[in-house]
Each structure stands twice: as structure tokens, then as C-alpha cells.
Write an enzyme that holds these catalytic residues in place. Sequence first.
Site, mmCIF file in Angstrom:
data_model
loop_
_atom_site.group_PDB
_atom_site.id
_atom_site.type_symbol
_atom_site.label_atom_id
_atom_site.label_comp_id
_atom_site.label_asym_id
_atom_site.label_seq_id
_atom_site.Cartn_x
_atom_site.Cartn_y
_atom_site.Cartn_z
ATOM 1 N N ASP A 8 5.884 28.638 -46.948
ATOM 2 C CA ASP A 8 4.623 28.341 -46.896
ATOM 3 C C ASP A 8 4.403 27.883 -45.396
ATOM 4 O O ASP A 8 4.883 27.490 -44.657
ATOM 5 C CB ASP A 8 4.442 27.496 -47.960
ATOM 6 C CG ASP A 8 3.152 26.807 -48.200
ATOM 7 O OD1 ASP A 8 2.190 27.773 -48.190
ATOM 8 O OD2 ASP A 8 2.886 25.634 -48.118
ATOM 9 N N ASP A 10 0.333 25.824 -44.904
ATOM 10 C CA ASP A 10 -0.322 24.667 -44.771
ATOM 11 C C ASP A 10 0.325 23.528 -45.790
ATOM 12 O O ASP A 10 0.487 23.663 -47.064
ATOM 13 C CB ASP A 10 -1.764 24.764 -45.283
ATOM 14 C CG ASP A 10 -2.526 23.595 -44.606
ATOM 15 O OD1 ASP A 10 -2.315 22.465 -44.313
ATOM 16 O OD2 ASP A 10 -3.934 23.782 -44.603
#
Length: 265
Positions: A8, A10
Site C-alpha cells: 500500500d 498512503d
Amino acid sequence: MSHGFLLDLDGTLYHGDRPIPYAAEFIRWLREKGYPFLYVTNNSSRTPEQVAAHLIKTGIEARPEEVLTSSQAAVMYLQETGARNGRVLCIGEEGLRTALKDGGFEPVTEDAPEGTIAAVVQGIDRAFHYGKLLAAVRHIRGGAPYILTNPDHLLPWNGELTPGAGSIAASIERASETPPVVIGKPSPIIMRYAVAKLGLTPAEIWTVGDNLNTDIRGGADAGCRTALVLTGLANASNVDEQIARTGVHPERICSHLMGLAESLG
């Protein structure tokens, strides 16, 4: 055992424009070990080139071919399901429009006549207005498939939560009375494409993120191993409450990314 990683962005590698401690060090560790990895993002607004440039800006080495966005996955889904008409009502930003063009589709505006498009494809659109809502609903109620890049209702950005693609989708779904096909995490659609791109079995892949509902749930449902980092939506003060609320149990919980690296040796 071989390891691969679906990462991932952010909340895991950066906060908006700010780097997260140990993120760059973790990516260097992956490269030194020769472990394959992929930056997997629900963000549909950026092209892979823009995603890589943003990572570089925060001090993390990245290449466009190491990125899989929800826009790219949406186009892969259109191709896989045999969309025959190349015209698509695009409610989104540059990342989605570019992905559609690169995939051989023509993104059209809300002026497209009913019955002339293959699908309505929607992502984050910060220029969303009633005319786009009206067009989307008209086409969907007329039989066009409704494809949603990602279901995120809120987006973290530099410490603030802002409305996401899922918030726009809520209005379209309510008015059209049609649920969308969701592409982004935790959907198995983007996870299947990401696993295939790494070329490993799900059991060899770690899905790493800060969000139990998207990253970790998506990874677990895909049969991957899961590692939650406490650097974003989940942190040391709320992780127990979030696990209890979501019912999602990551295989490993780490304070930061290098904690995961150290646990793997």
C-alpha cells in the site's frame, strides 16, 4: 521460501507529501534481497508515472512498471470481460482517462447518447457535478455496466480526511439502484491481477498496509499473508479497537516497515 510483496502507499510509505520513517529503507532492503514487489494503490487519479514520481519525491525509489493502480485494474477488467464498444463514460481524473486510452478505450463525457457506451467507469473526480451524476444514472439504468475503481469513502491527505471515490459512488448507486463492480482493494479483482503480475503463489506474497478493511482484508481474502503496519489509519492506540470492529486479523503487526523486514530475517 520465496517472498513477494504487495505494498500500500498512503499511510504505509508516505502521508500525503510526507515520507514515513523506514519506508525508503524497506524498499532498499527489498531490492537488495531481490524480492519482487508491487506498489498497489486504490488511487485512480494518478498515472503509474505520476505515482512513481510522487514516491521518488518522498525519497523512495520507484519505477512506473512497479505500480498497479485501480484505474489500470479497471481497464484490465473491461478487457477481460470483453467490453465490445470502445467508448466509456469516464467519471474520473487524469489517471483513469490515461489508463482507458492506453487500454484501447475512448473516454467520453456526459454528453454521450444513451446506448453508445460500453460501461460507466468511475473513480475520484474532484470536478464531479450534477450533470455527471445524471449521465451516469441514465446510462446505468439503460443497461451499461457500472465499474467503480475503489470504494474508499474518505481519503487521508496530510492529516485531513477528504471525500473519496466511494462517496461519489454512493450517490450514483442510490440514484441508479445498481451496485457497482468494485475493482480496488479489498476487491479480489485488483488482488488477482496483482498476484498474477508478481508471478508467485498467494501463499508466497505478503500484502502490507495500514488499513484493515482494504489492504489486510483484501490480502487475506486473496490467500496472501498479511502484515499491518501501525503508521496510518491503524496505529498503536487504536489497533485493538480496529481489529475488534472489523474482525480482520493480520498475520503480523509491526510498528513500521523495517520491523517486518527484521521479522522475516
